[in-house]
Design a protein around this motif. Structure first.
Motif, PDB file in Angstrom:
ATOM      1  N   GLU A  70      51.286  56.470  44.227  1.00 37.89           N
ATOM      2  CA  GLU A  70      51.741  55.096  44.409  1.00 37.89           C
ATOM      3  C   GLU A  70      51.901  54.374  43.075  1.00 37.89           C
ATOM      4  N   ALA A  71      53.110  53.904  42.809  1.00 35.91           N
ATOM      5  CA  ALA A  71      53.407  53.055  41.645  1.00 35.91           C
ATOM      6  C   ALA A  71      52.733  53.588  40.383  1.00 35.91           C
ATOM      7  N   PHE A  72      52.878  54.880  40.132  1.00 34.61           N
ATOM      8  CA  PHE A  72      52.116  55.487  39.047  1.00 34.61           C
ATOM      9  C   PHE A  72      52.467  54.877  37.692  1.00 34.61           C
ATOM     10  N   ALA A  73      53.747  54.753  37.398  1.00 31.75           N
ATOM     11  CA  ALA A  73      54.145  54.206  36.093  1.00 31.75           C
ATOM     12  C   ALA A  73      53.632  52.782  35.910  1.00 31.75           C
ATOM     13  N   ASP A  74      53.663  51.996  36.971  1.00 34.66           N
ATOM     14  CA  ASP A  74      53.166  50.621  36.874  1.00 34.66           C
ATOM     15  C   ASP A  74      51.654  50.596  36.689  1.00 34.66           C
ATOM     16  N   LEU A 105      50.194  45.577  42.813  1.00 32.12           N
ATOM     17  CA  LEU A 105      49.527  46.870  42.702  1.00 32.12           C
ATOM     18  C   LEU A 105      48.181  46.894  43.421  1.00 32.12           C
ATOM     19  N   ALA A 106      47.765  45.775  43.990  1.00 32.87           N
ATOM     20  CA  ALA A 106      46.439  45.681  44.608  1.00 32.87           C
ATOM     21  C   ALA A 106      46.222  46.816  45.599  1.00 32.87           C
ATOM     22  N   GLY A 107      45.110  47.511  45.438  1.00 33.40           N
ATOM     23  CA  GLY A 107      44.715  48.560  46.363  1.00 33.40           C
ATOM     24  C   GLY A 107      45.464  49.865  46.235  1.00 33.40           C
ATOM     25  N   MET A 108      46.428  49.958  45.334  1.00 30.52           N
ATOM     26  CA  MET A 108      47.237  51.164  45.241  1.00 30.52           C
ATOM     27  C   MET A 108      46.518  52.276  44.478  1.00 30.52           C
ATOM     28  N   GLY A 109      46.872  53.514  44.838  1.00 33.63           N
ATOM     29  CA  GLY A 109      46.456  54.658  44.038  1.00 33.63           C
ATOM     30  C   GLY A 109      45.117  55.260  44.378  1.00 33.63           C
ATOM     31  N   TRP A 129      49.276  48.908  33.808  1.00 29.46           N
ATOM     32  CA  TRP A 129      48.079  48.110  34.092  1.00 29.46           C
ATOM     33  C   TRP A 129      46.872  48.657  33.342  1.00 29.46           C
ATOM     34  N   ASN A 130      46.728  49.972  33.342  1.00 30.46           N
ATOM     35  CA  ASN A 130      45.589  50.592  32.652  1.00 30.46           C
ATOM     36  C   ASN A 130      45.656  50.328  31.145  1.00 30.46           C
ATOM     37  N   ARG A 131      46.863  50.316  30.594  1.00 31.73           N
ATOM     38  CA  ARG A 131      47.016  49.989  29.175  1.00 31.73           C
ATOM     39  C   ARG A 131      46.716  48.512  28.918  1.00 31.73           C
ATOM     40  N   LYS A 175      41.285  56.143  24.859  1.00 32.03           N
ATOM     41  CA  LYS A 175      40.876  54.747  25.017  1.00 32.03           C
ATOM     42  C   LYS A 175      42.077  53.837  25.241  1.00 32.03           C
ATOM     43  N   ALA A 176      43.179  54.090  24.551  1.00 33.56           N
ATOM     44  CA  ALA A 176      44.373  53.247  24.647  1.00 33.56           C
ATOM     45  C   ALA A 176      45.253  53.621  25.838  1.00 33.56           C
ATOM     46  N   VAL A 177      44.912  54.707  26.551  1.00 34.87           N
ATOM     47  CA  VAL A 177      45.677  55.198  27.706  1.00 34.87           C
ATOM     48  C   VAL A 177      47.097  55.577  27.292  1.00 34.87           C
ATOM     49  N   THR A 178      47.238  56.108  26.103  1.00 35.62           N
ATOM     50  CA  THR A 178      48.530  56.624  25.650  1.00 35.62           C
ATOM     51  C   THR A 178      48.605  58.138  25.783  1.00 35.62           C
ATOM     52  N   GLN A 179      47.536  58.729  26.307  1.00 39.66           N
ATOM     53  CA  GLN A 179      47.480  60.177  26.487  1.00 39.66           C
ATOM     54  C   GLN A 179      46.705  60.455  27.767  1.00 39.66           C
ATOM     55  N   LEU A 180      47.349  61.097  28.746  1.00 39.80           N
ATOM     56  CA  LEU A 180      46.718  61.394  30.024  1.00 39.80           C
ATOM     57  C   LEU A 180      46.333  62.865  30.087  1.00 39.80           C
TER      58      LEU A 180
END
Length: 397
Positions: free
Chosen positions: A42-46, A31-35, A50-52, A123-128
């Protein structure tokens, strides 16, 4: 601001570097450098995963007060985190709008019930979240909003259209500024509502950009609903709350943005040295100017952040500082895109049959929008002229 690093800050920098080195491995390494800008697809779900992963390790909401689930870190350490995150080429985080914009807004202006409902999931990144500000006839002139909402029993009913809404297809919620007083004009009569996206009254249409991607969207509200108590601040006080949110947008995360800019500039310079373009004194001067401009941008950001830290690490920047910062980075980044194409020369004018853009081409095309979105350069200059220099306002129709 004292830019010398204390021993504690040095230890924190080592901690951040070590954690990133140990965790940007395996599936996350790709995922380096993506998004980045223009590449949110780019690789949004992944990147969500990572954010979680960051959240589970305590690397989200660093500046939030501890009573609201954050770490309450001082400004210097927040800057260090964003610097090291960008230097590690870690993927762009998906939760910027929730963590950096809405979260601080709810902490300062939300009710305890709103804070309890939304802050833990942010905070948990379960809601965007996505941001419902701009409209077809109210882009940089946000006070011209026409999307309206009326109370119907225990709910707001919303009708209208928003545009240029980043991540609207992925978000579960939207913070939207709407007109709740039918007879109001300009800044008066606006309210700041929290609206669930997954409902029959909302339609999202992607906008395909010059890059071939569609980070931006149109959002149509047709009888969409949200609870009456999901208004942040008082009804009719939405302009003040919306401006607070925009102040947070220019916060400490801009330091990480500038590290990313520095990486892009380094790539342009490396290409110029590789293909001989650096031997052109005009292009060499433009690269030098870009280097100086980046340092000016950083100095302004650090001075602004230091001023905000006086009394409160989460104070919002003044209109002057916000507008100057937007003018600095947007014009600089747009010019960098033009410089990248000048360095590439004629080969930069061709693309593959399936319209695969290289990094320089994507930078050039997407950065054309930098001086428009988030408040156009013309609007930023008007803010500085009218609110800071005290010059007469432009005539309005």
């Amino acid at each position: 601001m004292d830019l010398s690093e204390s021993p504690a800050d040095g230890e924190f920098r080592d901690e951040v570097r070590t954690w990133l080195a140990e965790n940007l491995v395996g599936d996350f390494a790709r995922l380096a450098g993506m998004g980045g800008s223009g590449r949110e697809h780019e690789a949004f779900a992944d990147r969500v995963e990572w954010n979680r992963h960051l959240a589970a390790a305590g690397w989200t909401c660093l500046g939030w007060p501890t009573e609201h689930g954050g770490r309450g870190l001082p400004l210097a350490q927040q800057v260090i985190f964003h610097e090291e995150y960008a230097r590690a080429d870690a993927p762009a985080r998906v939760n910027h709008l929730g963590e950096e914009l809405l979260g601080p807004t709810l902490i300062d202006h939300g009710t305890p019930a709103q804070q309890a409902q939304f802050l833990p999931d942010i905070k948990a990144v379960t809601q965007l979240w996505c941001q419902g500000y701009s409209e077809p006839d109210a882009g940089s002139d946000l006070a011209g909003i026409r999307t309206r909402a009326r109370l119907d029993g225990g709910e707001w009913v919303i009708d209208g259209q928003k545009i240029w809404t980043s991540l609207a297809r992925q978000a579960q919620w939207c913070f939207a500024v709407v007109r709740t007083d039918p007879g109001s004009r300009r800044h008066a009569g606006l309210s700041y509502l929290l609206v669930p996206m997954d409902q029959p009254g909302i339609e999202v249409r992607p906008i395909v950009q010059l890059t071939g991607t569609s980070e931006f969207n149109e959002v149509y509200f047709t009888g969409a609903r949200t609870a009456a108590d999901l208004v942040v601040g008082a009804p009719g006080d939405g302009w003040r709350v919306a401006m607070a949110t925009l102040g947070y947008e220019r916060g400490v995360s801009t330091i990480g943005q500038q590290v990313g800019f520095a990486r892009e500039l380094a790539a342009v310079e490396a290409e110029a040295r590789r293909n001989g373009a650096y031997d052109d004194p005009v292009l060499a001067d433009r690269i030098a100017d870009a280097t100086v401009g980046l340092e000016v941008m950083r100095a302004h950001a650090m001075r602004t952040l230091a001023a905000e830290e006086v009394g409160s690490a989460r104070k919002t920047a003044s209109g002057r500082e916000v507008s100057v910062a937007k003018l600095l980075w947007s014009r600089w980044h747009r010019d960098l895109g033009e410089l990248a194409m000048a360095v590439r020369g004629a080969p930069g004018l061709t693309v593959a049959a399936d319209y695969r853009l290289d990094s320089a081409q994507a930078l050039f095309l997407f950065s054309r929008a930098d001086t428009i979105y988030g408040g156009s350069d013309e609007i930023q200059r008007n803010i500085i002229a009218e609110r800071v220099l005290g010059l007469p306002k432009e005539p309005r129709p």
